[in-house]
Design a protein around this motif. Sequence first.
Motif, short mmCIF file in Angstrom:
data_model
loop_
_atom_site.label_atom_id
_atom_site.label_comp_id
_atom_site.label_asym_id
_atom_site.label_seq_id
_atom_site.Cartn_x
_atom_site.Cartn_y
_atom_site.Cartn_z
N ALA A 198 19.04 -30.83 58.74
CA ALA A 198 18.69 -29.43 58.45
C ALA A 198 19.89 -28.57 58.09
O ALA A 198 19.87 -27.87 57.05
CB ALA A 198 17.91 -28.83 59.61
N ALA A 220 15.39 -33.26 55.87
CA ALA A 220 15.10 -31.83 55.77
C ALA A 220 15.04 -31.48 54.29
O ALA A 220 15.96 -31.77 53.54
CB ALA A 220 16.17 -30.99 56.46
N ALA A 225 10.93 -30.33 57.99
CA ALA A 225 11.70 -31.40 58.62
C ALA A 225 10.80 -32.60 58.90
O ALA A 225 9.60 -32.46 59.19
CB ALA A 225 12.32 -30.91 59.92
#
Length: 295
Positions: A198, A220, A225
């Motif tokens: 992420a 991500a 996600a």
Amino acid sequence: MGVLVFGSVNADLVFRLPALPGPGETVLGEGWRALPGGKGANQAVAAARDGAVTAFAGAVGRDAMAEVALAALRAARVDLTRLAVSGAPTGCAAICVDPEGRNQIAVASGANAGARAAQVEDAALGPATTLLLQMEVPAAEIAALALRARARGARVLLNLAPAAPLPETALRAAHLLIANEREAAWLGAALGCAAEAAPLAAALGTGVAVTRGAAGAEAATAEGALHQPAFPVATRDSTGAGDCWCGVLAAALDRGLPLAAAMRRAAAAAAIACTRDGAAACPEAAETDAFLAAR
């Protein structure tokens, strides 16, 4: 077009040893094998065995090792019309594997250093192509091809392996950047962010997948996600499992699977590969189908 791989092709000399050698240590093993390898070739073989129409662009030498290096690509019917032949020796890797499947690898690039983005024509880089790149050929050529492919509408997957500097413009040209834990840590340090998918995706503005071996893989993207657990298997040789994951992921995405399903399929194929010898031990599509059907 299908999947087009630009990358390395090697002959792998694989030594099975009772333990991996330490600095200055010699460890005697019972035997060795010469097998096809190289991240680019491994990923092309994985994509082809999973059913994708696959082409490979790279370089080999005019030596006996070239036949070893190209054997799996030819057996998988990968299109080699973009292959260059140079005066440099074919790339070669020495791979030591212990009883737990862990490895140590030394690579001589050889002819791979002569691979050029110009081997791939513009006509091959349209929206129907999934371009898969790694880092065992010159970085400038990788960057040039990634930018050209993105501009022409191809899907660009960049496996940052082994980790090495690339212009941020090239990193951002990838629709999905793929890294293992060490490569993600290197990239996070370079970008000044954490080494998870992420924050890396946020820093680059592109999709990121991080593979973590037995801990599975995370991704991500703009859609959110994802986490895909690894499938537990009795590991014999983990060499090339990451390449198998990348190639099968590319093949699955190329035929229209969503990322979550593509990651699950890639995890299954990589698990099968871990139970076999050699870096190009990727399964056929029917084997992966059967593995997933049983789980």
